[in-house]
Scaffold this active site. Sequence first.
Site, PDB file in Angstrom:
ATOM      1  N   ASP A  67      41.387  42.641  49.111  1.00 11.29           N
ATOM      2  CA  ASP A  67      40.407  43.092  48.125  1.00 11.29           C
ATOM      3  C   ASP A  67      38.973  42.755  48.543  1.00 11.29           C
ATOM      4  OD1 ASP A  67      40.778  40.342  47.841  1.00 11.29           O
ATOM      5  OD2 ASP A  67      41.470  40.440  45.783  1.00 11.29           O
ATOM      6  N   ASN A 136      45.701  34.249  35.580  1.00 12.98           N
ATOM      7  CA  ASN A 136      46.300  35.210  34.649  1.00 12.98           C
ATOM      8  C   ASN A 136      47.400  36.023  35.339  1.00 12.98           C
ATOM      9  OD1 ASN A 136      44.857  36.862  36.316  1.00 12.98           O
ATOM     10  ND2 ASN A 136      43.454  37.638  34.748  1.00 12.98           N
ATOM     11  N   HIS A 138      47.115  37.532  38.237  1.00 14.25           N
ATOM     12  CA  HIS A 138      46.658  38.652  39.058  1.00 14.25           C
ATOM     13  C   HIS A 138      46.983  38.418  40.532  1.00 14.25           C
ATOM     14  CE1 HIS A 138      42.294  36.972  39.569  1.00 14.25           C
ATOM     15  NE2 HIS A 138      42.896  36.849  40.739  1.00 14.25           N
ATOM     16  N   GLU A 143      44.588  43.179  37.840  1.00 15.86           N
ATOM     17  CA  GLU A 143      44.451  42.389  36.619  1.00 15.86           C
ATOM     18  C   GLU A 143      45.510  42.771  35.589  1.00 15.86           C
ATOM     19  OE1 GLU A 143      42.561  39.905  36.552  1.00 15.86           O
ATOM     20  OE2 GLU A 143      40.451  40.310  36.960  1.00 15.86           O
TER      21      GLU A 143
HETATM   22  C1  GLP Z   1      40.763  35.780  43.675  1.00 12.97           C
HETATM   23  C2  GLP Z   1      41.405  36.716  44.701  1.00 12.97           C
HETATM   24  C3  GLP Z   1      42.914  36.598  44.724  1.00 12.97           C
HETATM   25  C4  GLP Z   1      43.306  35.133  44.727  1.00 12.97           C
HETATM   26  C5  GLP Z   1      42.840  34.494  43.440  1.00 12.97           C
HETATM   27  C6  GLP Z   1      43.247  33.040  43.299  1.00 12.97           C
HETATM   28  O1  GLP Z   1      40.512  36.375  42.464  1.00 12.97           O
HETATM   29  N1  GLP Z   1      41.068  38.092  44.487  1.00 12.97           N
HETATM   30  O2  GLP Z   1      43.430  37.279  45.847  1.00 12.97           O
HETATM   31  O3  GLP Z   1      44.695  34.997  44.853  1.00 12.97           O
HETATM   32  O4  GLP Z   1      41.425  34.585  43.405  1.00 12.97           O
HETATM   33  O5  GLP Z   1      42.282  32.220  43.855  1.00 12.97           O
HETATM   34  P1  GLP Z   1      42.450  30.693  44.122  1.00 12.97           P
HETATM   35  O6  GLP Z   1      43.306  30.595  45.320  1.00 12.97           O
HETATM   36  O7  GLP Z   1      41.070  30.212  44.371  1.00 12.97           O
HETATM   37  O8  GLP Z   1      43.081  30.100  42.914  1.00 12.97           O
END
Ligand code: GLP
Length: 241
Positions: A67, A136, A138, A143
């Site tokens: 992304d 959440n 995702h 989302e």
């Molecule tokens: C972001 C990314 C996701 C990732 C998520 C969790 O929103 N788009 O791909 O998995 O955060 O992040 P973290 O690893 O910092 O908890």
Amino acid sequence: MKIISSKDYNDMSKKIANIISAKVILKPDSVLGLATGSTPIGTYKKLIEWYNKGDIDFSSVCSVNLDEYCGLDKSHNQSYAYFMYNNFFKHININMENTYVPNGTNTDAPSECQLYEEIIDNLGGIDLQLLGIGHNGHIGFNEPSDCFIKDTHQVELSQKTVDANSKYFDNPKDMPKYAYTMGMGSIMKSKKIIVMVSGADKSDILKAMVTGPITPKLQGSILQLHPDVTIVADEAALSKF
Ligand code: GLP
């Protein structure tokens, strides 16, 4: 879904780096699906360490990222292209021409999304997709929603995601409200999926993702239907099992 328990964040990172490393040794021209966020940083550090020791060669590897924020150029310090370059790519011998992140500056969303799907298809699909999970549920930036979206698409970020990620911006108000993300269909086409989960704050969502109903309200739950998913999580994240 297979679950591998690890002691802590460092142990989780080492185990995941071992799995990626084995994949690249077995198939030097692997297509790796890569992720951003705080969770994969330890894994990238381990891989860099082993690259520096001469244990792993990325020269034939291709990568596709999940992304990117809409509106951010790759030189912006919060863009995912910048994250990947600074946390991983610039430290290893991957050919930058073989690394792909959606182009956040392309304002023509349908063409950017179609192009990204074509890139993945032309590479022959993803051999190993690394995934984190949002609080959440995702995945990428898929989302909570009323449906699963199959292909790469533009998404409006949820308030929970804006709250979680805006702290990384010099001015939190600069956090984009939209992003491009691979769809759950693009992700589910990957041959192998590794989900990395660390910390007690992810324990409820992890339990729901693995044992709860398959629902677009928790996008990661669809991974229950994939034939080759391995979750590597630390004890804190697995504390609700
Ligand atoms: C972001 C990314 C996701 C990732 C998520 C969790 O929103 N788009 O791909 O998995 O955060 O992040 P973290 O690893 O910092 O908890």
